[in-house]
Design an enzyme around this catalytic site. Structure first.
Site, PDB file in Angstrom:
ATOM      1  N   ASP A 149      32.345  40.321 -21.122  1.00  0.00           N
ATOM      2  CA  ASP A 149      31.232  39.506 -21.610  1.00  0.00           C
ATOM      3  C   ASP A 149      31.331  38.090 -21.074  1.00  0.00           C
ATOM      4  O   ASP A 149      32.402  37.631 -20.651  1.00  0.00           O
ATOM      5  CB  ASP A 149      31.197  39.496 -23.139  1.00  0.00           C
ATOM      6  CG  ASP A 149      32.429  38.838 -23.742  1.00  0.00           C
ATOM      7  OD1 ASP A 149      33.556  39.198 -23.320  1.00  0.00           O
ATOM      8  OD2 ASP A 149      32.288  37.969 -24.626  1.00  0.00           O
ATOM      9  N   GLU A 190      34.694  38.776 -26.134  1.00  0.00           N
ATOM     10  CA  GLU A 190      35.742  37.758 -26.196  1.00  0.00           C
ATOM     11  C   GLU A 190      35.124  36.378 -26.383  1.00  0.00           C
ATOM     12  O   GLU A 190      35.681  35.519 -27.047  1.00  0.00           O
ATOM     13  CB  GLU A 190      36.585  37.792 -24.915  1.00  0.00           C
ATOM     14  CG  GLU A 190      37.867  36.969 -24.964  1.00  0.00           C
ATOM     15  CD  GLU A 190      37.673  35.499 -24.562  1.00  0.00           C
ATOM     16  OE1 GLU A 190      38.602  34.712 -24.772  1.00  0.00           O
ATOM     17  OE2 GLU A 190      36.591  35.155 -24.035  1.00  0.00           O
TER      18      GLU A 190
END
Length: 297
Positions: free
Chosen positions: A102, A166
């Site tokens: 991400d 994250e």
């Protein structure tokens, strides 16, 4: 002493990044994987981490990894993680490589280029995730493919986990895997590509940087009160002015310069190969007392 598996792996990761040491096919592979990842929107708001996870799974499948050694799993359709395993001899417990797929949000209006288009210009790469951390993901996937192609059999399994959320969101991939599929990522130790890397200058590797800890942040709570005055209701603008003054003081506040064992060692190592004003300043801040002009620079 660095264990042989770790040494080989670190060399493979470093040499993959230092592309001058690679054959043209591997260079092109790493470039293609990097570009593919950048152009997949993996933001929390509208992106899809699963698309990136499936793309990396396909790369490994195409390289000869059996489907049984690759898992694309997660809590929902948009936030799936990829876990892959390169089998070793089994003499020792596995090593786990982790990286997040991400990225931080990116508004097109804030960028001079499309953040989800891979752009190469004047020796630089542009796109959301080029440094945090799709370059690392590409390096690790390319490295596993290299090891598989060369028939390398380590004395332990090498596991790669590419995860979601994250940077934010409610589906943190590492946490989800620990709670739901601990067996897939159980390892003796973990190498996080987001915790360091190879520092280069004009294509020449200078140092391998390994983070020894994680940053912490501080919260500051400001409360402005007003004692009141002639009127029955305190004047709120007085409290606002006090609050504004406090914010300005915080903005201008300079924390004292301190070194601990980790930061001192880091600066000492850098000072040995850093030239020019920066090299001089690195040596100056290590003095006792430190040169505060050098600290400021």
């Amino acid at each position: 002493m660095i264990h042989r598996t770790l040494a080989v792996l670190a060399f493979a990761l470093a040499s993959t990044f230092a592309s001058a040491q690679l054959d043209d096919a591997t260079k092109q592979l790493s470039h293609d994987i990097f570009k593919e990842l950048i152009e997949i929107n993996t933001t929390d708001s509208v992106g899809n981490v699963t698309t990136a996870a499936e793309a990396m799974a396909k790369r490994l499948l195409d390289a000869g990894f059996p489907a049984s050694d690759i898992q694309v799993i997660g809590p929902n359709d948009r936030k799936k993680n990829m876990v892959a395993r390169l089998h070793g001899s089994g003499k020792k417990k596995p090593v786990l490589l982790i990286g997040h797929l991400d990225v931080v949000e990116a508004l097109r209006s804030d960028w001079t280029t499309d953040p989800f288009q891979f752009v190469e210009k004047d020796g630089y790469y542009y796109g959301r995730g080029t440094t945090d951390m799709k370059h690392g993901d590409a390096i690790m996937v390319t490295t596993l493919i290299r090891l598989k192609k060369e028939g390398f059999v380590p004395d332990r399994d090498i596991i790669l986990a590419l995860t979601a959320d994250e940077e934010g969101g409610t589906s943190n991939g590492v946490d989800w895997l620990l709670k739901n599929h601990r067996d897939l990522i159980d390892a003796e130790y973990v190498l996080n590509h987001d915790g360091g890397g190879v520092m280069m200058e004009h294509g020449k590797p200078l140092m391998m940087d390994v983070n020894a800890t994680e940053k912490l942040y501080g919260d500051f709570v400001l409360t402005a009160t007003n004692p009141g005055g002639h009127s029955s209701v305190p004047r709120p603008e007085n409290a606002i002015y006090e609050l504004a003054d406090a914010l300005v003081k915080i903005q201008k506040f300079q924390f004292p310069f301190e070194l601990n064992n980790i930061t001192r060692a880091n600066f000492e190592r850098q000072s040995k190969f850093t030239t020019g004003q920066r090299g001089t300043d690195l040596k100056a801040i290590l003095k006792n007392p430190p040169d505060m002009a050098a600290v400021a620079r």
